[in-house]
Write an enzyme that holds these catalytic residues in place. Sequence first.
Site, PDB file in Angstrom:
ATOM      1  N   ARG A   1      -9.605  -8.667   9.934  1.00 15.70           N
ATOM      2  CA  ARG A   1      -9.458  -9.661   8.859  1.00 15.70           C
ATOM      3  C   ARG A   1     -10.364 -10.857   9.122  1.00 15.70           C
ATOM      4  O   ARG A   1     -10.025 -11.996   8.821  1.00 15.70           O
ATOM      5  CB  ARG A   1      -8.000 -10.093   8.709  1.00 15.70           C
ATOM      6  CG  ARG A   1      -7.089  -8.942   8.315  1.00 15.70           C
ATOM      7  CD  ARG A   1      -5.858  -9.347   7.524  1.00 15.70           C
ATOM      8  NE  ARG A   1      -5.080  -8.160   7.212  1.00 15.70           N
ATOM      9  CZ  ARG A   1      -3.993  -7.759   7.898  1.00 15.70           C
ATOM     10  NH1 ARG A   1      -3.532  -8.499   8.902  1.00 15.70           N
ATOM     11  NH2 ARG A   1      -3.357  -6.651   7.569  1.00 15.70           N
TER      12      ARG A   1
ATOM     13  N   CYS B   1     -10.165 -12.418  17.951  1.00 14.22           N
ATOM     14  CA  CYS B   1     -10.728 -11.185  18.494  1.00 14.22           C
ATOM     15  C   CYS B   1     -12.015 -10.883  17.728  1.00 14.22           C
ATOM     16  O   CYS B   1     -12.011 -10.884  16.499  1.00 14.22           O
ATOM     17  CB  CYS B   1      -9.766 -10.017  18.295  1.00 14.22           C
ATOM     18  SG  CYS B   1      -8.127 -10.312  18.969  1.00 14.22           S
TER      19      CYS B   1
ATOM     20  N   LYS C   1      -3.343   5.482   6.247  1.00 14.45           N
ATOM     21  CA  LYS C   1      -3.703   5.895   7.600  1.00 14.45           C
ATOM     22  C   LYS C   1      -3.540   7.405   7.712  1.00 14.45           C
ATOM     23  O   LYS C   1      -2.534   7.945   7.273  1.00 14.45           O
ATOM     24  CB  LYS C   1      -2.802   5.194   8.613  1.00 14.45           C
ATOM     25  CG  LYS C   1      -2.968   3.680   8.640  1.00 14.45           C
ATOM     26  CD  LYS C   1      -1.986   3.047   9.611  1.00 14.45           C
ATOM     27  CE  LYS C   1      -2.157   1.552   9.728  1.00 14.45           C
ATOM     28  NZ  LYS C   1      -1.645   0.804   8.556  1.00 14.45           N
TER      29      LYS C   1
ATOM     30  N   ARG D   1       0.811  -1.207   0.000  1.00 14.71           N
ATOM     31  CA  ARG D   1       0.000   0.000   0.000  1.00 14.71           C
ATOM     32  C   ARG D   1       0.848   1.263   0.000  1.00 14.71           C
ATOM     33  O   ARG D   1       0.488   2.268  -0.602  1.00 14.71           O
ATOM     34  CB  ARG D   1      -0.887  -0.013   1.252  1.00 14.71           C
ATOM     35  CG  ARG D   1      -1.768   1.183   1.331  1.00 14.71           C
ATOM     36  CD  ARG D   1      -2.124   1.494   2.756  1.00 14.71           C
ATOM     37  NE  ARG D   1      -3.165   0.619   3.265  1.00 14.71           N
ATOM     38  CZ  ARG D   1      -3.582   0.676   4.534  1.00 14.71           C
ATOM     39  NH1 ARG D   1      -3.023   1.531   5.375  1.00 14.71           N
ATOM     40  NH2 ARG D   1      -4.525  -0.122   4.959  1.00 14.71           N
ATOM     41  N   TYR D   2       1.935   1.226   0.730  1.00 17.59           N
ATOM     42  CA  TYR D   2       2.812   2.388   0.853  1.00 17.59           C
ATOM     43  C   TYR D   2       4.077   2.148   0.038  1.00 17.59           C
ATOM     44  O   TYR D   2       4.469   1.007  -0.166  1.00 17.59           O
ATOM     45  CB  TYR D   2       3.198   2.601   2.311  1.00 17.59           C
ATOM     46  CG  TYR D   2       2.057   2.979   3.227  1.00 17.59           C
ATOM     47  CD1 TYR D   2       1.512   4.257   3.172  1.00 17.59           C
ATOM     48  CD2 TYR D   2       1.541   2.075   4.142  1.00 17.59           C
ATOM     49  CE1 TYR D   2       0.476   4.625   4.026  1.00 17.59           C
ATOM     50  CE2 TYR D   2       0.507   2.433   4.999  1.00 17.59           C
ATOM     51  CZ  TYR D   2      -0.021   3.707   4.937  1.00 17.59           C
ATOM     52  OH  TYR D   2      -1.036   4.069   5.775  1.00 17.59           O
TER      53      TYR D   2
ATOM     54  N   ASP E   1      -7.827   4.568   9.395  1.00 21.76           N
ATOM     55  CA  ASP E   1      -7.324   3.882   8.206  1.00 21.76           C
ATOM     56  C   ASP E   1      -8.383   4.108   7.122  1.00 21.76           C
ATOM     57  O   ASP E   1      -9.508   3.611   7.235  1.00 21.76           O
ATOM     58  CB  ASP E   1      -7.153   2.385   8.514  1.00 21.76           C
ATOM     59  CG  ASP E   1      -5.879   1.821   7.915  1.00 21.76           C
ATOM     60  OD1 ASP E   1      -5.409   2.394   6.911  1.00 21.76           O
ATOM     61  OD2 ASP E   1      -5.367   0.815   8.430  1.00 21.76           O
TER      62      ASP E   1
ATOM     63  N   CYS F   1     -11.714  -8.291  14.996  1.00 25.01           N
ATOM     64  CA  CYS F   1     -10.657  -8.517  14.001  1.00 25.01           C
ATOM     65  C   CYS F   1     -11.002  -7.831  12.679  1.00 25.01           C
ATOM     66  O   CYS F   1     -12.127  -7.936  12.204  1.00 25.01           O
ATOM     67  CB  CYS F   1     -10.506 -10.020  13.774  1.00 25.01           C
ATOM     68  SG  CYS F   1      -9.309 -10.444  12.497  1.00 25.01           S
TER      69      CYS F   1
ATOM     70  N   ARG G   1       7.063   0.106   2.195  1.00 28.06           N
ATOM     71  CA  ARG G   1       6.833  -1.031   3.098  1.00 28.06           C
ATOM     72  C   ARG G   1       5.699  -1.924   2.619  1.00 28.06           C
ATOM     73  O   ARG G   1       4.727  -1.455   2.031  1.00 28.06           O
ATOM     74  CB  ARG G   1       6.583  -0.565   4.529  1.00 28.06           C
ATOM     75  CG  ARG G   1       5.539   0.521   4.702  1.00 28.06           C
ATOM     76  CD  ARG G   1       5.925   1.356   5.949  1.00 28.06           C
ATOM     77  NE  ARG G   1       4.868   2.279   6.385  1.00 28.06           N
ATOM     78  CZ  ARG G   1       4.671   3.472   5.832  1.00 28.06           C
ATOM     79  NH1 ARG G   1       5.393   3.880   4.809  1.00 28.06           N
ATOM     80  NH2 ARG G   1       3.722   4.250   6.289  1.00 28.06           N
TER      81      ARG G   1
ATOM     82  N   CYS H   1      -4.584 -17.714  14.895  1.00 28.27           N
ATOM     83  CA  CYS H   1      -4.403 -16.837  16.044  1.00 28.27           C
ATOM     84  C   CYS H   1      -4.640 -17.652  17.303  1.00 28.27           C
ATOM     85  O   CYS H   1      -5.358 -18.650  17.273  1.00 28.27           O
ATOM     86  CB  CYS H   1      -5.398 -15.675  16.011  1.00 28.27           C
ATOM     87  SG  CYS H   1      -4.814 -14.273  15.049  1.00 28.27           S
TER      88      CYS H   1
ATOM     89  N   ASP I   1     -12.122  -0.003  12.237  1.00 29.08           N
ATOM     90  CA  ASP I   1     -12.454  -0.023  10.807  1.00 29.08           C
ATOM     91  C   ASP I   1     -13.882  -0.522  10.568  1.00 29.08           C
ATOM     92  O   ASP I   1     -14.391  -1.331  11.339  1.00 29.08           O
ATOM     93  CB  ASP I   1     -11.496  -0.969  10.066  1.00 29.08           C
ATOM     94  CG  ASP I   1     -10.068  -0.450  10.037  1.00 29.08           C
ATOM     95  OD1 ASP I   1      -9.890   0.781  10.056  1.00 29.08           O
ATOM     96  OD2 ASP I   1      -9.137  -1.272   9.991  1.00 29.08           O
TER      97      ASP I   1
HETATM   98  C1  LIG Z   1      -0.847  -0.134   8.650  1.00 25.59           C
HETATM   99  C2  LIG Z   1      -0.186  -0.662   7.466  1.00 25.59           C
HETATM  100  C3  LIG Z   1       1.179  -0.419   7.250  1.00 25.59           C
HETATM  101  C4  LIG Z   1       2.059   0.300   8.252  1.00 25.59           C
HETATM  102  O1  LIG Z   1       1.740   1.634   8.421  1.00 25.59           O
HETATM  103  P1  LIG Z   1       2.579   2.498   9.468  1.00 25.59           P
HETATM  104  O2  LIG Z   1       1.921   3.823   9.446  1.00 25.59           O
HETATM  105  O3  LIG Z   1       3.999   2.530   8.961  1.00 25.59           O
HETATM  106  O4  LIG Z   1       2.500   1.815  10.795  1.00 25.59           O
HETATM  107  C5  LIG Z   1       1.734  -0.890   6.093  1.00 25.59           C
HETATM  108  N1  LIG Z   1       1.015  -1.562   5.177  1.00 25.59           N
HETATM  109  C6  LIG Z   1      -0.286  -1.805   5.353  1.00 25.59           C
HETATM  110  C7  LIG Z   1      -1.028  -2.547   4.309  1.00 25.59           C
HETATM  111  C8  LIG Z   1      -0.928  -1.379   6.522  1.00 25.59           C
HETATM  112  O5  LIG Z   1      -2.222  -1.642   6.705  1.00 25.59           O
END
Ligand SMILES: *Cc1c(COP(=O)(O)O)cnc(C)c1O
Length: 371
Positions: A134, A129, A336, A112-113, A329, A132, A116, A125, A292
Amino acid sequence: MTPEERLASLKERGIPTLKEASLEDWQNWRWQLKARIRHPQALGLKGLEKVIQAYPLLVTPYYLSLIRDWQGDDPIKIQALPDQRELEDFGLEDPDPLAEERLSPVARLIHRYPDRVLILTTNHCATYCRHCNRKRLWRRPLELTPDQLKGALTYISSHPEIREVILSGGDPLLLPSRRLETILASLRRIPHIEIIRIGTRIPVTLPMRVDSELLEVLKKYRPLWILTHFNHPREITAEAALACQKLLEAGLPVLNQTVLLKGVNDSETIMKDLLQGLTRIAVKPYYLFQCDPVLGVGHLRTSVFTGLKIIKALRGYLGGIAIPTFVVDLPGGRGKVPLEPDYLLAKKGNKLTFENFRGEKVIYQDPDSKE
Ligand SMILES: *Cc1c(COP(=O)(O)O)cnc(C)c1O
């Protein structure tokens, strides 16, 4: 409560699978997993068959023993035991509000980012929860297969802009230690991966799992950050504190992500106790999540303004390290967004009017700037 008292309190409730259990069993995480409660009838709960067909019940005896008020709205009970309202449609929910399926270029990897990615290592798990996000995956095949791991590694290797990998799930710390080691070692072989994070609720729901075998594996792959998930001060038991301490002593920073949940922690006093309790065990509150809009979780959601009100009440009264960033989110996996109460009330030329934590208005003279 001591472990003896926990076990005794559950035996008193007549839970069939716990009748013969010893203290030694209780301390053994494998026994805890085997003795998990899956049937509402075992707890004397009726009429939940439909709910558990959709969303199974699974809870460790340890986490179950944190319940105090079995009749009322106990915060542990709300998180662990099924509720009829999980089948209600509140009109705003989606099985996958963060569009994780769409943002998955290869199986089990979410990108997504820019820098990362997140890997779904398992669906398993220790405890399911009820909140959850997911829930849609609970009934899918459990573990990342060797082929899927290969696919994820190939993807990450061919994207040098990725610096960080988040192992999530399910709970990565429930993978057999050797399997977890294979994943960590293969990520560490990719030169552009700097940081690895593990998202886990093990310290909260199965703290005995943090044993020396697991720690030996984890500490080899630092910098490795542990992101855990405490939602209520009562979850900070001696056992949970010890699990976090062992992680910290192995050189792994432990951060916490809390979900704002109706009836669990949507109050200033509970949140304050939780955040103070976490800093007392050297766990840094990282995020407070707006819950969410997940299908099956609608009854636990609160307004964004509840979260803002809580942060506003705590800022200034709690040390800064105890205060998490409140985040929403955004739907569709749009990212986020951090939210803060508004402290900048007005701007007139270079004169800024702020409100401090006591509600006093203060003028601040900004230097001239061309921005
Ligand atoms: C939350 C999340 C992250 C990490 O986000 P940070 O703001 O760095 O904690 C990375 N990828 C996905 C898909 C996420 O949902």
